[in-house]
Design a protein around this motif. Sequence first.
Motif, PDB file in Angstrom:
ATOM      1  N   GLU A 145      46.826  35.854  25.217  1.00 34.84           N
ATOM      2  CA  GLU A 145      45.740  34.869  25.091  1.00 34.84           C
ATOM      3  C   GLU A 145      44.556  35.257  25.948  1.00 34.84           C
ATOM      4  N   LEU A 146      43.389  34.889  25.458  1.00 32.91           N
ATOM      5  CA  LEU A 146      42.176  35.190  26.213  1.00 32.91           C
ATOM      6  C   LEU A 146      42.025  34.199  27.350  1.00 32.91           C
ATOM      7  N   HIS A 147      41.664  34.717  28.523  1.00 27.77           N
ATOM      8  CA  HIS A 147      41.182  33.853  29.591  1.00 27.77           C
ATOM      9  C   HIS A 147      39.671  34.074  29.653  1.00 27.77           C
ATOM     10  N   ILE A 179      50.445  39.302  32.788  1.00 31.98           N
ATOM     11  CA  ILE A 179      50.193  40.740  32.870  1.00 31.98           C
ATOM     12  C   ILE A 179      48.732  41.015  32.536  1.00 31.98           C
ATOM     13  N   VAL A 180      48.090  41.811  33.408  1.00 30.36           N
ATOM     14  CA  VAL A 180      46.661  42.086  33.218  1.00 30.36           C
ATOM     15  C   VAL A 180      46.454  43.222  32.199  1.00 30.36           C
ATOM     16  N   PRO A 181      45.276  43.244  31.589  1.00 31.51           N
ATOM     17  CA  PRO A 181      45.026  44.201  30.500  1.00 31.51           C
ATOM     18  C   PRO A 181      45.184  45.671  30.888  1.00 31.51           C
ATOM     19  N   PHE A 184      48.506  46.770  29.564  1.00 31.87           N
ATOM     20  CA  PHE A 184      48.952  46.839  28.170  1.00 31.87           C
ATOM     21  C   PHE A 184      47.893  47.363  27.201  1.00 31.87           C
ATOM     22  N   ILE A 185      46.617  47.268  27.569  1.00 29.47           N
ATOM     23  CA  ILE A 185      45.585  47.794  26.661  1.00 29.47           C
ATOM     24  C   ILE A 185      45.779  49.306  26.428  1.00 29.47           C
ATOM     25  N   PRO A 186      46.055  50.088  27.493  1.00 30.03           N
ATOM     26  CA  PRO A 186      46.260  51.525  27.245  1.00 30.03           C
ATOM     27  C   PRO A 186      47.409  51.797  26.264  1.00 30.03           C
ATOM     28  N   LEU A 200      42.589  39.529  17.339  1.00 27.40           N
ATOM     29  CA  LEU A 200      43.081  38.304  17.978  1.00 27.40           C
ATOM     30  C   LEU A 200      42.036  37.764  18.961  1.00 27.40           C
ATOM     31  N   ALA A 201      41.451  38.675  19.758  1.00 25.01           N
ATOM     32  CA  ALA A 201      40.448  38.245  20.736  1.00 25.01           C
ATOM     33  C   ALA A 201      39.274  37.577  20.028  1.00 25.01           C
ATOM     34  N   ILE A 202      38.794  38.209  18.951  1.00 32.37           N
ATOM     35  CA  ILE A 202      37.633  37.656  18.249  1.00 32.37           C
ATOM     36  C   ILE A 202      37.991  36.281  17.655  1.00 32.37           C
ATOM     37  N   ASN A 224      35.543  42.480  24.840  1.00 31.33           N
ATOM     38  CA  ASN A 224      35.583  43.921  25.124  1.00 31.33           C
ATOM     39  C   ASN A 224      36.087  44.693  23.919  1.00 31.33           C
ATOM     40  N   LEU A 225      35.354  45.734  23.613  1.00 33.89           N
ATOM     41  CA  LEU A 225      35.691  46.537  22.438  1.00 33.89           C
ATOM     42  C   LEU A 225      36.260  47.874  22.919  1.00 33.89           C
ATOM     43  N   SER A 226      37.440  48.210  22.451  1.00 42.11           N
ATOM     44  CA  SER A 226      38.020  49.503  22.833  1.00 42.11           C
ATOM     45  C   SER A 226      37.181  50.638  22.248  1.00 42.11           C
ATOM     46  N   ARG A 369      37.144  32.884  38.888  1.00 40.09           N
ATOM     47  CA  ARG A 369      38.038  33.885  38.307  1.00 40.09           C
ATOM     48  C   ARG A 369      38.239  33.555  36.837  1.00 40.09           C
ATOM     49  N   PRO A 370      38.692  34.527  36.055  1.00 40.66           N
ATOM     50  CA  PRO A 370      39.003  34.210  34.658  1.00 40.66           C
ATOM     51  C   PRO A 370      40.034  33.081  34.610  1.00 40.66           C
ATOM     52  N   MET A 371      39.847  32.147  33.676  1.00 42.46           N
ATOM     53  CA  MET A 371      40.739  30.968  33.633  1.00 42.46           C
ATOM     54  C   MET A 371      41.141  30.673  32.185  1.00 42.46           C
TER      55      MET A 371
HETATM   56  P1  C2E Z   1      35.963  44.677  32.395  1.00 42.42           P
HETATM   57  O1  C2E Z   1      35.467  44.469  31.020  1.00 42.42           O
HETATM   58  O2  C2E Z   1      35.116  45.464  33.318  1.00 42.42           O
HETATM   59  O3  C2E Z   1      36.256  43.221  32.970  1.00 42.42           O
HETATM   60  C1  C2E Z   1      35.987  42.824  34.275  1.00 42.42           C
HETATM   61  C2  C2E Z   1      37.221  42.864  35.132  1.00 42.42           C
HETATM   62  O4  C2E Z   1      36.856  42.568  36.473  1.00 42.42           O
HETATM   63  C3  C2E Z   1      38.254  41.811  34.743  1.00 42.42           C
HETATM   64  O5  C2E Z   1      39.546  42.358  35.013  1.00 42.42           O
HETATM   65  C4  C2E Z   1      37.942  40.682  35.720  1.00 42.42           C
HETATM   66  O6  C2E Z   1      39.030  39.823  35.941  1.00 42.42           O
HETATM   67  C5  C2E Z   1      37.582  41.462  36.945  1.00 42.42           C
HETATM   68  N1  C2E Z   1      36.686  40.738  37.851  1.00 42.42           N
HETATM   69  C6  C2E Z   1      35.769  39.791  37.534  1.00 42.42           C
HETATM   70  N2  C2E Z   1      35.111  39.370  38.624  1.00 42.42           N
HETATM   71  C7  C2E Z   1      35.612  40.067  39.671  1.00 42.42           C
HETATM   72  C8  C2E Z   1      35.324  40.054  41.093  1.00 42.42           C
HETATM   73  O7  C2E Z   1      34.473  39.334  41.614  1.00 42.42           O
HETATM   74  N3  C2E Z   1      36.049  40.921  41.841  1.00 42.42           N
HETATM   75  C9  C2E Z   1      37.007  41.742  41.318  1.00 42.42           C
HETATM   76  N4  C2E Z   1      37.683  42.535  42.146  1.00 42.42           N
HETATM   77  N5  C2E Z   1      37.288  41.761  39.984  1.00 42.42           N
HETATM   78  C10 C2E Z   1      36.594  40.936  39.178  1.00 42.42           C
HETATM   79  P2  C2E Z   1      40.729  42.231  33.959  1.00 42.42           P
HETATM   80  O8  C2E Z   1      40.718  40.899  33.310  1.00 42.42           O
HETATM   81  O9  C2E Z   1      41.963  42.693  34.652  1.00 42.42           O
HETATM   82  O10 C2E Z   1      40.322  43.276  32.831  1.00 42.42           O
HETATM   83  C11 C2E Z   1      40.309  44.651  33.088  1.00 42.42           C
HETATM   84  C12 C2E Z   1      39.733  45.425  31.947  1.00 42.42           C
HETATM   85  O11 C2E Z   1      40.568  45.359  30.784  1.00 42.42           O
HETATM   86  C13 C2E Z   1      38.387  44.897  31.477  1.00 42.42           C
HETATM   87  O12 C2E Z   1      37.420  45.399  32.353  1.00 42.42           O
HETATM   88  C14 C2E Z   1      38.309  45.453  30.075  1.00 42.42           C
HETATM   89  O13 C2E Z   1      37.854  46.778  30.093  1.00 42.42           O
HETATM   90  C15 C2E Z   1      39.765  45.457  29.638  1.00 42.42           C
HETATM   91  N6  C2E Z   1      40.015  44.325  28.728  1.00 42.42           N
HETATM   92  C16 C2E Z   1      40.200  43.019  29.016  1.00 42.42           C
HETATM   93  N7  C2E Z   1      40.399  42.290  27.907  1.00 42.42           N
HETATM   94  C17 C2E Z   1      40.310  43.155  26.859  1.00 42.42           C
HETATM   95  C18 C2E Z   1      40.406  43.024  25.434  1.00 42.42           C
HETATM   96  O14 C2E Z   1      40.589  41.933  24.872  1.00 42.42           O
HETATM   97  N8  C2E Z   1      40.251  44.170  24.691  1.00 42.42           N
HETATM   98  C19 C2E Z   1      40.007  45.385  25.267  1.00 42.42           C
HETATM   99  N9  C2E Z   1      39.873  46.452  24.464  1.00 42.42           N
HETATM  100  N10 C2E Z   1      39.913  45.544  26.602  1.00 42.42           N
HETATM  101  C20 C2E Z   1      40.066  44.450  27.395  1.00 42.42           C
END
Ligand code: C2E
Length: 395
Positions: A145-147, A179-181, A184-186, A200-202, A224-226, A369-371
């Motif tokens: 799920e999206l936060h 679990i953070v992306p 599992f995204i890789p 799903l995200a869209i 975020n687009l892969s 933070r993401p919620m």
């Molecule tokens: P991103 O697009 O650069 O997303 C920002 C990341 O920074 C997010 O980590 C967010 O939780 C984190 N962040 C935001 N504010 C802060 C802050 O103040 N400090 C710190 N230390 N971190 C902050 P998250 O959620 O773990 O996502 C990591 C990456 O995973 C994202 O980087 C994005 O590239 C990818 N991702 C996330 N959701 C999706 C998705 O639905 N599809 C795809 N393809 N990639 C995704």
Amino acid sequence: MRSRRLLVMDDDAEVAAFIADIATQQGYEVASACTRAEIEHAYQALNPTLLICDLNMGTIDGVQVLRYLAAEQCRAPVVLISGLGADVRASAMRLGVSKGLNMMATYQKPLRLADLEQCLASAVGGITDITFDSLVRALESRELELHYQPQIHLCGDQAGTVYGVEGLMRWCQPVGAVIVPARFIPVAEESDLIDAITDLAISQAASQLSAWRDRGLDLSVAINLSPRLLKQRALPERMETLLAGTGLQHQHLVLEVTESGAMTNIVLATEILTRLRIHGIHISLDDFGTGFSSMVQLYRMPFSQIKIDRSFVADMTRNHEAEVIVRSIVGLASNLGLRCCAEGIEDLETLRRLAQLGCDSGQGYYIARPMPAEDLPAWIEDWNRRIRETPLLQA
Ligand code: C2E
Ligand code: CA
Ligand code: CA
């Protein structure tokens, strides 16, 4: 042997003890090591599910450790910590990724308790090896799920107010682990599963946005687009199909792509992104400053926004070089007529400095933070009350 096993590699005994203490409280079995022999021995004996590594340990440095872990085909998430600047940490992270390691995060020392707790919690999964099959099951049982992380204006009459959110995918397991992306995204990107996750995200974002709209919240959403998707010529058609009937208007959707992602096949990526723009969808260049793009590409591609990578933002009030980079990116965006968004704002001082520099908007832990979606309306109400009582941008 416990299911959560942490290997701490830091020659600062106090730091190692602090991390071990918090990890033990979270149910980890912990081993500490800071010489090559100790590290190799502890790695073999513990078979860690998470590794935290300082970049400089005197007799061995973090890059040598990454080389060892890669040779061992380590799949456990790796966290790098260091007192060194964001640029060094970011390049060590990239090096780890290029060696096929599961690089989870990097933190500036002194380590913040909240970051450490979050990283320990998110590395826990019950599942240590995320596989294609486990991810398929997670999708089927709707555990993804999206936060949403709020984004605010930093300049103009609207300064301080929330205008949008970035949707960030989470795998919420029934056992309570999130679990953070990065984990599992890789795995998804190795197959077509990334298409299913993007769809799903869209669709989650679209239906969430219309639900918020019904409650009077007028927001945009960034997804975020892969990079993989920028090789699919029919992506614009797929977006149209996904958006049809959701009620989401194109101009409320922002697609975020990374520099390296957009740039591998420039002609095709430009074609796809240009068509998406023609259809009214905004395109944002994510993690700006860390990739490989040239100014020329920036000018050729149809971006509407640049996002300044959080490694620069996080350091800008402490590190002159980081501030110079942020200032240059803000200027570049402004000169090219692009909006500029700063990510990773962790304190008020950074927020105010960005506003002074003329950065249009921002997001980060200082704001929120993401919620989960259901928490957002109450959070916005609270935020609006807070900024009415104490304006953010007063000196
Ligand atoms: P991103 O697009 O650069 O997303 C920002 C990341 O920074 C997010 O980590 C967010 O939780 C984190 N962040 C935001 N504010 C802060 C802050 O103040 N400090 C710190 N230390 N971190 C902050 P998250 O959620 O773990 O996502 C990591 C990456 O995973 C994202 O980087 C994005 O590239 C990818 N991702 C996330 N959701 C999706 C998705 O639905 N599809 C795809 N393809 N990639 C995704
Ligand atoms: Ca992003
Ligand atoms: Ca980013």
